[in-house]
Structures are given as C-alpha cells and as structure tokens.
Design a protein around this motif. Structure first.
Motif, PDB file in Angstrom:
ATOM      1  N   THR A   1       0.837  -1.194   0.000  1.00  0.00           N
ATOM      2  CA  THR A   1       0.000   0.000   0.000  1.00  0.00           C
ATOM      3  C   THR A   1       0.869   1.241   0.000  1.00  0.00           C
ATOM      4  OG1 THR A   1      -1.897   1.055   1.074  1.00  0.00           O
ATOM      5  CG2 THR A   1      -0.173   0.202   2.524  1.00  0.00           C
ATOM      6  N   THR A   2       0.234   2.364  -0.240  1.00  0.00           N
ATOM      7  CA  THR A   2       0.874   3.665  -0.114  1.00  0.00           C
ATOM      8  C   THR A   2       0.079   4.477   0.894  1.00  0.00           C
ATOM      9  OG1 THR A   2       1.720   3.657  -2.382  1.00  0.00           O
ATOM     10  CG2 THR A   2       1.542   5.795  -1.278  1.00  0.00           C
ATOM     11  N   VAL A   3       0.752   4.964   1.917  1.00  0.00           N
ATOM     12  CA  VAL A   3       0.101   5.742   2.954  1.00  0.00           C
ATOM     13  C   VAL A   3       0.279   7.225   2.638  1.00  0.00           C
ATOM     14  CG1 VAL A   3      -0.055   6.229   5.415  1.00  0.00           C
ATOM     15  CG2 VAL A   3       0.588   3.936   4.634  1.00  0.00           C
ATOM     16  N   SER A   4      -0.837   7.927   2.539  1.00  0.00           N
ATOM     17  CA  SER A   4      -0.826   9.378   2.340  1.00  0.00           C
ATOM     18  C   SER A   4      -0.937  10.056   3.696  1.00  0.00           C
ATOM     19  CB  SER A   4      -1.991   9.797   1.443  1.00  0.00           C
ATOM     20  OG  SER A   4      -2.152  11.203   1.449  1.00  0.00           O
ATOM     21  N   VAL A   5       0.027  10.884   4.023  1.00  0.00           N
ATOM     22  CA  VAL A   5       0.050  11.578   5.315  1.00  0.00           C
ATOM     23  C   VAL A   5      -0.067  13.084   5.072  1.00  0.00           C
ATOM     24  CG1 VAL A   5       1.317  11.929   7.472  1.00  0.00           C
ATOM     25  CG2 VAL A   5       1.548   9.770   6.231  1.00  0.00           C
ATOM     26  N   ARG A   6      -0.995  13.712   5.802  1.00  0.00           N
ATOM     27  CA  ARG A   6      -1.188  15.159   5.689  1.00  0.00           C
ATOM     28  C   ARG A   6      -1.214  15.787   7.079  1.00  0.00           C
ATOM     29  NH1 ARG A   6      -6.773  15.346   2.741  1.00  0.00           N
ATOM     30  NH2 ARG A   6      -6.965  13.306   3.801  1.00  0.00           N
ATOM     31  N   ARG A   7      -0.568  16.938   7.188  1.00  0.00           N
ATOM     32  CA  ARG A   7      -0.763  17.776   8.367  1.00  0.00           C
ATOM     33  C   ARG A   7      -1.630  18.944   7.957  1.00  0.00           C
ATOM     34  NH1 ARG A   7       2.356  21.987  10.287  1.00  0.00           N
ATOM     35  NH2 ARG A   7       4.210  21.231   9.166  1.00  0.00           N
ATOM     36  N   LEU A   8      -2.785  19.036   8.605  1.00  0.00           N
ATOM     37  CA  LEU A   8      -3.801  19.987   8.210  1.00  0.00           C
ATOM     38  C   LEU A   8      -4.191  20.881   9.372  1.00  0.00           C
ATOM     39  CD1 LEU A   8      -6.260  17.491   6.448  1.00  0.00           C
ATOM     40  CD2 LEU A   8      -4.599  18.968   5.305  1.00  0.00           C
ATOM     41  N   ALA A   9      -4.552  22.120   9.028  1.00  0.00           N
ATOM     42  CA  ALA A   9      -5.248  22.956   9.992  1.00  0.00           C
ATOM     43  C   ALA A   9      -6.692  22.488  10.080  1.00  0.00           C
ATOM     44  CB  ALA A   9      -5.185  24.417   9.568  1.00  0.00           C
ATOM     45  N   PHE A  10      -7.342  22.818  11.206  1.00  0.00           N
ATOM     46  CA  PHE A  10      -8.724  22.392  11.378  1.00  0.00           C
ATOM     47  C   PHE A  10      -9.638  22.948  10.278  1.00  0.00           C
ATOM     48  CE2 PHE A  10      -8.563  21.530  16.265  1.00  0.00           C
ATOM     49  CZ  PHE A  10      -7.761  20.423  16.005  1.00  0.00           C
ATOM     50  N   ASP A  11      -9.246  24.051   9.648  1.00  0.00           N
ATOM     51  CA  ASP A  11     -10.086  24.591   8.575  1.00  0.00           C
ATOM     52  C   ASP A  11      -9.810  23.931   7.234  1.00  0.00           C
ATOM     53  OD1 ASP A  11      -7.665  25.626   7.737  1.00  0.00           O
ATOM     54  OD2 ASP A  11      -8.210  27.734   8.010  1.00  0.00           O
ATOM     55  N   GLY A  12      -8.922  22.923   7.220  1.00  0.00           N
ATOM     56  CA  GLY A  12      -8.622  22.180   6.000  1.00  0.00           C
ATOM     57  C   GLY A  12      -7.377  22.627   5.281  1.00  0.00           C
ATOM     58  N   THR A  13      -6.772  23.730   5.701  1.00  0.00           N
ATOM     59  CA  THR A  13      -5.552  24.214   5.063  1.00  0.00           C
ATOM     60  C   THR A  13      -4.423  23.204   5.246  1.00  0.00           C
ATOM     61  OG1 THR A  13      -6.179  26.501   5.523  1.00  0.00           O
ATOM     62  CG2 THR A  13      -3.859  26.076   4.992  1.00  0.00           C
ATOM     63  N   GLY A  14      -3.763  22.852   4.141  1.00  0.00           N
ATOM     64  CA  GLY A  14      -2.681  21.887   4.214  1.00  0.00           C
ATOM     65  C   GLY A  14      -1.364  22.535   4.574  1.00  0.00           C
ATOM     66  N   HIS A  15      -0.618  21.922   5.489  1.00  0.00           N
ATOM     67  CA  HIS A  15       0.696  22.423   5.894  1.00  0.00           C
ATOM     68  C   HIS A  15       1.829  21.508   5.456  1.00  0.00           C
ATOM     69  CE1 HIS A  15      -0.897  25.778   8.043  1.00  0.00           C
ATOM     70  NE2 HIS A  15      -1.500  25.059   8.975  1.00  0.00           N
TER      71      HIS A  15
ATOM     72  N   ALA B   1      -2.888  23.365  18.864  1.00  0.00           N
ATOM     73  CA  ALA B   1      -4.296  23.298  19.250  1.00  0.00           C
ATOM     74  C   ALA B   1      -5.232  23.310  18.057  1.00  0.00           C
ATOM     75  CB  ALA B   1      -4.646  24.457  20.182  1.00  0.00           C
ATOM     76  N   ALA B   2      -4.716  23.528  16.862  1.00  0.00           N
ATOM     77  CA  ALA B   2      -5.610  23.697  15.709  1.00  0.00           C
ATOM     78  C   ALA B   2      -5.148  22.904  14.495  1.00  0.00           C
ATOM     79  CB  ALA B   2      -5.729  25.179  15.359  1.00  0.00           C
ATOM     80  N   GLU B   3      -4.311  21.882  14.689  1.00  0.00           N
ATOM     81  CA  GLU B   3      -3.842  21.063  13.574  1.00  0.00           C
ATOM     82  C   GLU B   3      -3.943  19.589  13.939  1.00  0.00           C
ATOM     83  OE1 GLU B   3       0.017  22.147  12.075  1.00  0.00           O
ATOM     84  OE2 GLU B   3      -0.327  24.291  12.504  1.00  0.00           O
ATOM     85  N   LEU B   4      -3.927  18.742  12.907  1.00  0.00           N
ATOM     86  CA  LEU B   4      -3.915  17.292  13.107  1.00  0.00           C
ATOM     87  C   LEU B   4      -3.201  16.621  11.964  1.00  0.00           C
ATOM     88  CD1 LEU B   4      -7.378  15.644  12.326  1.00  0.00           C
ATOM     89  CD2 LEU B   4      -6.712  17.899  11.465  1.00  0.00           C
ATOM     90  N   LEU B   5      -2.733  15.417  12.209  1.00  0.00           N
ATOM     91  CA  LEU B   5      -2.188  14.555  11.167  1.00  0.00           C
ATOM     92  C   LEU B   5      -3.270  13.585  10.721  1.00  0.00           C
ATOM     93  CD1 LEU B   5       1.319  13.488  12.561  1.00  0.00           C
ATOM     94  CD2 LEU B   5       0.841  15.217  10.817  1.00  0.00           C
ATOM     95  N   VAL B   6      -3.349  13.354   9.413  1.00  0.00           N
ATOM     96  CA  VAL B   6      -4.292  12.398   8.845  1.00  0.00           C
ATOM     97  C   VAL B   6      -3.501  11.457   7.952  1.00  0.00           C
ATOM     98  CG1 VAL B   6      -6.373  12.073   7.475  1.00  0.00           C
ATOM     99  CG2 VAL B   6      -6.108  14.143   8.868  1.00  0.00           C
TER     100      VAL B   6
END
Length: 804
Positions: free
Chosen positions: A647-661, A691-696
């Motif tokens: 598989t290929t894992v896609s990792v994103r760090r995003l702001a809660f408003d959806g903005t990609g970092h 407080a306003a970001e997450l990893l997906v």
C-alpha cells in the motif's frame, strides 16, 4: 434402539416454605423460578429499576417443581436423565427418592427401572436454597476471601448469579437444561471422545452394558468408515482421513467441518452419537525470549494475533438465551473484527449452540473453568464435584474445533498473590490444587490436543508474579481504577486477557430499564444500574484531561460513551502496534446480562454502544495507526491476514479549517501476519499551531488520526454539517457533508425510535468530506423532520462537547 423422551411440558412450581407468593404456578422447562414467577405475573421484572432489591428472597426460598406424566415405554433399562439442575436438588419419582444433586455444571442420570408406571407417574424436583447450602459449606470448611460479599465459592453454581460489578443478584433455581426418560437395552454409549488431528480421527468410547453379548462399533467421517468388535466396556476406532480439509480460524482460511457418526450395534442399532468436527492443530508457544516469554496461539502451525473479547452469560436468566440470540451476539462480535471469545470463569461452560456457531464462523474460543475472584475450598463436598464436572465438560466440548484453550480460573492466582488472601486463609485451601494439578491432569488425560493454562492472568511460572506483563497473560485494571487511559502506553505486554473502560448503555436501553424522571447520572434507577463500586466517580475521573465536565445528562451520556470508545481504541492501537511482541488483546467485555452501565460494547438490550464501532476499526484485519516513536510520530501498519499488504500511505498535516501544511506519500509493505513501522520526518509531524492542527494518514480506506493535544485543549470549530435524509426501505439514508472539521460524528437513531439501528459511528470528516449513514428500523411514516437528524441529542460530535 435407545429412546429419549423429553419431559418438558406440564410442569408446575411452588414455594416449599413460607414466601411472598403462595400459589402453584405453571413452569417452563428448561427454565428457572424467576422467569416462571415473572411469566405468571407474581413478581415485577427483576431487571427493571431497583426491583432486584425486593426479590432476593427468591434465592433463599426452597422450590418444588412437579410433573405428572405417563410412560408407556418398555425397555430393559429406563433412566431419568437431567442434563442440568440448578443446583441443590432432591429428585423424587412416585414417592421414592432417586437422587440428590449439588452442582449446576453437571448432568445426572438416575436408574428408575421398575419405578415408572405406564400411567399416573409423579416426578418432583425440590430445589433447596443455594444460599443455605453455600453458607453451610462455608461454616463447615471455614471462611475464605472473596471479591464480593456473597458465598458463591462454596457451591458449584454460576458465580455471577450472586451479583457482580456489572450484574444483578438473582440466585436462580430450576431445571435449567433438558430432562427426559432414556429407555435402552443391552448397552449404550456412555462417553464418546473424538481425538482429532489433521488426517486422523481416533474415537475413544466408554460403554454402559447390561449383558456381555458381542457388539460392534462403527465410526464414519469424511467418507471413511471403520468398524471394530467390542468385548468389554471400552473401545477405540481410528479413521484415517488424509483428504479431509483443515478447519481454519477467521482470516486464515475456511472453517471446514465434517460429520462424525458413531454407531453401536448388537443385532440392531443400540445407540448413535453424531457431532460436527474440524481437523486442526492448536499449540501454545510460551518459549522464553529477550523480552520475557511469548504467548502465541498457533492453529495449524500458523500464529494467530488474537483480536478478542470477553464473553459473559448473555442474560441474567441464561435459559432465555436461545440459538437466535447467540447467533445475533456472536455475529455482532464477528462484524466488529473479533476472532476470539474468552468464556469468562464467573459464568458457565457455554452451550452447544454457542460452540456450534463459533465452529461454523471460525471464531476461536478460550473456555475458563468456572472459578472467579475468590478462594475456593478443595475439600469435600466440593473437591469431587469439581473433578466430576471437569471430566464431563471437557468430554462434552472437545469435539468443537473452535475451542482452542482451557483456562483454570479468572484472577484467583493473582488474587492469592496481591489481594491479601494468605493472612485471611490461615493455611486453608484456596484452589491452587485445582488449577495446578487436578484440572491440567484431566485435560491431559481426556483432551490431549488442546493447551491448558492455569489462570487468567498467569505468567507461566509460580515463581513469577502472576500478572507480570512480560510473561504469559496479563490483566490491566489500573487504568479503569486509578489511572488515565493514556497509561496503557506504558505497558509492553505479551498478551492482554482483560482490560476495559466503562460507559452507560444506549439511551433507549437505559430509558426502558429505568423510570427515573428526570434521568441524571445519579438518579436512583441509574445509580442502581451501576454495580461497580465508585463507578460513576471513575467515569467522571476518566473524562479529566480529555473533555470538559458535562453539564447535562445528554452531554454526560455522550461524553462517557465517547471516552469509553477512545480509551479502548487507544489501548488496542498501542498493543497492536507492538506486534509481534504483543500477540493478543481480549477486551473486557463484549456483552451484558441486563441493562447496566458497564464495560460492554453491546448493551443489555443488544444495542451497540459507540465502543462497538471503535472496536470494528481497531480490530480490522489490515489496520493503520499513528504512534509515538523515539520522540516523534510513526506510521504503524498491521496486517493479520496471510497475504502481504502492499500500500501507499498518504500523510497530511492539516489545519482544522482544512488548510494543508505538509504532505507525504509513504510506500509500505506489510508481510502476512506482520507489522511495519515507518518514522515520519519532523517537518510533517511538527505543528505550527498544536491546538488547531492534526495529522491524517490514509491507506486503502483505512484512516488514522493524530491530534497534538487532548480534546479539551483543542480549538475545535463549532460542528457544521449538512444532513440530507433520503428515505430508504425500512429507514433513511443520511447524506452528511461537513462544512467544518467534525470529529467522531455519531448518530443515535434510538433517540428517534428504539428499534432503529445505524451502520456507522465515530466518523471524523475533514471540511468538504461526505459520508452516508444508513439508519434502519424506522417506518417511512414515522420519519422525523430533517432537522432532528442534524442536532443533539440525535447527532453528536466531539466538537460540541468542547465548543457547544
């Protein structure tokens, strides 16, 4: 040919001493006195409100079950066969006492030849108080320590009948298993033991004989037949079945089974015995290694990562649990990804229906011998009863391929070591002889193809602490009792056989069982349906550091259910990420036996709590999690299937408003039965605003999340979702689109209709993402306005606990 005529209709029951009820009532057999009195309208439902408290007299009252019947059968021998009497019984036929019993876990056979008339027979079964018997044994043999103030260890009866920290005190009596007349001549099959290994079935038979005429014994299985001549009272038949396919557990193959039939003949057929068996091997690998010692279950040579749940009796009155109920409950376990059921030692040896369903579904079962949370006397009258029941039940259950482990007890060896038992015992026996000598010897003698483990927990060596996580099986209860659930991450266990976290049942279940108005966490009925000491206080403590203190009942109900799901998911994700060091988790508990606040994933009315949906995610065969590693964050991909996962894992760090970092794509290969860990670079895992970001992380439909703070400290936006209900057959499809980050979105259809169910829960949506939740069990005419589906208490999110 032998005949068994059931004696199940026409029974009555009456109190044999002064009691609040003085009549004779119709009785259901199999059944128990509580359900008979309930059916007659003589008592309120013991499981509603606090009715239980006013019905304890039932367990202290003697009862007499009576039946008048005709018996025209003629045979050389006539036996009265009682597969289960609960518990202290005196059996009288036509005024003649034919036997006494004192063990719910055994069957009994009484020779009544010459006592039965063609017509006008009367059969009486008097059940004396289980309390009176147990208290007499206690007073005779000496008091022993016990986790609860009830005398359950002094009688061979289901311990949880006497109440537990999740169950009511309903000390039952009655004919709880089939009863009937067995007419036979010449000889009968007294005991049949199939010793099954791949390619070979050896059938070992004990006979009861009335004469010495020549007999033949024939066994057939998988198209092969073999016959031997029998001269004495024992015989064996060997079948070589090299072409028979193996029985495999879920995820590793098909659970192939074959019918095994054993026939005893003289001139004609005298007796037959038929079961469905599976050919497989099972081993327990407990070899020492660099981290302690392993606890690896191998089936047909293949290691199995145990994704398990603990099973308790599914009703306080076990005779109400029929095959359909077993099928529903085990089916719910399978749908949640479970491959192992541990039958807990405070209940019963489970039924043929339970095991047959497990066999057919490829679900593994570990069966505790029924000893739990107490010091058990080894002297008479209990010692011989324990040996007799163990011999009977081992032989009864050994045909089932799903049964892969016998376990000596629940928490008793641990209790002796850590719960200050030795001082109270003052040298008296406490059960060690059962667990380390009697039971393993019986399993070795009668069922040599299965492993035996002395206890749960047990570390494999009497010189070690019995709950040492580095060896054998461990129970983790400091999290629920004293620690935050993040404490699970401090453990590196080999096999976790018990761990759990509480939550109330679904709203519809609680509302049916409790008439409090209003409902509050501490209203009388809700409090009565919380049996754990300090349970509600522990629920409140468990929220600390995760969610604000709830201000309303609806928020308390949702927050504690969500926290239960989060706690167990956190633990299982951590334990599975340790593979192959940790080889199994057995969550406490799958089910309830009444409507109660407990550790269950499925409540007492069979409704799924949010925990069930969390379990389905973390028990998926292919599983993705984000875990702390070496000061950073790593992807751990786990694959319990036999084939490699590319598989290929896609990792994103995003702001809660959806903005990609930050983004990253990681190719991952996970071998069959393995786990792969990939460390993520700091530029992906270091937030600008914790407080306003997450990893997906996403891979093949699996999603893992990582937040940089606990919910209470996150800057959640107010949950903004569009919900479009679309009528569907027998319900509605909810098309949901997120306009903000929404975490753990859950719809509670039982708030709309108690019969309604939903196919998903705990769904996290990023801004712009959509999902469809399918609600079933509501007639189209009863569908509420669309706004009902998009607001509390029907639709909830983690956001609305932090940012209402």
């Amino acid at each position: 040919m032998a005949l068994l005529r059931p004696l199940h209709t026409g029974w009555t029951v009456r109190a044999a001493a002064e009691a609040p009820v003085g009549e004779t009532f119709p009785a259901t057999v199999p059944g128990c006195v509580h359900t008979d009195l309930l059916a007659a309208g003589a008592i309120p439902d013991p499981l509603l409100d606090d009715n239980e408290e006013r019905l304890h007299w039932i367990g202290r009252t003697p009862w007499v079950y009576s039946l008048d019947f005709d018996a025209p059968e003629a045979a050389d021998r006539l036996d009265l066969v009682a597969d289960g009497l609960d518990t202290v019984a005196t059996v009288t036929l036509n005024g003649v006492e034919v036997g006494r019993t004192a063990n719910q876990h055994r069957g009994y056979r009484f020779d009544v030849t010459g006592l039965v008339r063609p017509s006008g027979n009367t059969l009486d079964v008097r059940f004396d108080s289980a309390y009176a018997y147990a208290e007499h044994v206690r007073d005779t043999l000496g008091t022993r320590p016990n986790a609860y103030p009830e005398p359950f260890q002094y009688i061979r009866k289901m311990a949880c009948n006497f109440g537990w920290d999740w169950g009511p005190t309903v000390v039952t009596a009655g004919i709880w298993q089939p009863i009937g007349l067995h007419a036979w001549s010449t000889a009968r099959l007294a005991r049949v033991r199939p010793v099954v290994t791949p390619g070979r079935v050896e059938v070992l038979v004990d006979l009861e004989r009335l004469d010495d005429r020549p007999l033949t014994l024939t066994a057939t299985c998988a198209g092969v037949e073999s016959t031997v001549t029998v001269d004495g009272s024992t015989a064996s038949v060997v079948l070589d079945v090299p072409d028979a396919q193996l029985w495999w557990p879920r995820g590793l193959g098909e659970p192939h089974r074959y019918e095994l039939t054993v026939t005893l003949r003289a001139d004609d057929v005298l007796d037959t015995w038929t079961r469905r068996i599976g050919l497989r091997t099972v081993e327990l690998d407990t070899a020492a290694d660099a981290d302690g010692s392993r606890f690896v279950l191998r089936v047909n040579g293949e290691p199995v990562f145990v994704r398990g749940v603990n099973w308790i009796p599914d009703d306080a009155f076990v005779t109400r649990v029929d095959r359909a109920r077993y099928a529903e409950r085990i089916g719910q376990a399978v749908e949640a990804g479970v491959n192992y059921l541990r039958v807990w030692g405070g209940g019963r040896y489970e039924s043929e229906d339970f095991y047959d369903l497990a066999d057919s579904l490829g679900v593994l079962v570990g069966q505790d011998f029924p000893f739990a949370c107490a010091a058990y006397p080894e002297e008479e009258p209990l010692g011989s009863q324990v040996a007799a029941e163990a011999r009977e039940q081992v032989v009864r259950l050994m045909p089932h391929p799903s049964l892969v482990m016998w376990v000596g007890n629940n928490e008793n060896i641990w209790g002796y070591h850590d719960w200050d038992w030795p001082d109270e015992l003052e040298g008296r026996t406490w059960g060690e002889g059962y667990y380390l000598r009697v039971l393993p010897q019986i399993v070795r003698e009668l069922d040599p193809t299965r492993p035996y483990w002395p206890g749960s927990p047990y570390s494999g060596d009497p010189q070690r602490h019995p709950n040492d996580p580095a060896h054998g099986t461990t129970h983790i209860w400091d999290v629920w009792n004293t620690h935050d659930y993040r404490h699970y991450a401090t453990y590196r266990p080999r096999f976790v056989a018990e761990f759990g976290f509480q939550a109330p049942p679904t709203f519809a279940t609680l509302r049916r069982a409790v008439s409090d108005d209003p409902l509050t966490p501490h209203s009388p009925g809700v409090a009565h349906h919380q049996k754990a000491t300090g349970g509600n206080e522990k629920l409140a403590r468990g929220l600390d550091g995760h969610f604000p203190a709830p201000e309303t009942f609806d928020d308390w109900h949702w927050a504690t259910q969500l926290n239960q799901a989060r706690a167990i998911a956190f633990g299982i994700e951590h334990f599975r990420s340790l593979k192959p060091l940790c080889t199994g988790t057995v969550m406490w508990q799958l089910n309830d036996n009444w409507p109660v606040t407990s550790w269950s994933a499925i409540d007492g009315d069979g409704r799924r709590k949010p925990l069930w949906f969390a379990l389905r995610r973390v028990y998926s065969e292919r599983f993705l999690t984000l875990q702390p590693r070496d000061g950073g964050v790593a992807i751990v991909a786990v694959n319990d299937g036999p084939n490699a996962w590319h598989t290929t894992v896609s990792v994103r760090r995003l702001a809660f408003d959806g903005t990609g970092h930050a983004t990253l794509s990681v190719p991952v290969v996970v071998p069959g039965g393995g786990a792969t860990t990939v460390a993520l670079p700091p530029e992906v895992t270091t937030p600008e605003s914790p407080a306003a970001e997450l990893l997906v992380a996403d891979a093949d439909g699996a999603r893992a999340l990582w937040c940089f703070a606990e919910d209470v400290d996150l800057s959640y936006p107010r949950a903004a979702v569009d919900v479009r209900p679309v009528p569907a057959p027998d319900g509605v499809d909810l098309h949901i689109t997120a306009r903000s980050l929404v975490r753990d979105l859950t719809v509670f259809p039982d708030r709309v209709d108690p019969a309604a169910t939903v196919d998903g829960a705990l769904v996290t949506l990023l801004p712009g993402e959509s999902t469809v939740l399918r609600v079933r069990g509501i007639a189209a005419a009863a569908l509420p306005d669309a706004s009902v589906w998009s607001a509390p208490p029907v639709l909830r999110t983690a956001n609305d606990l932090v940012n209402p």
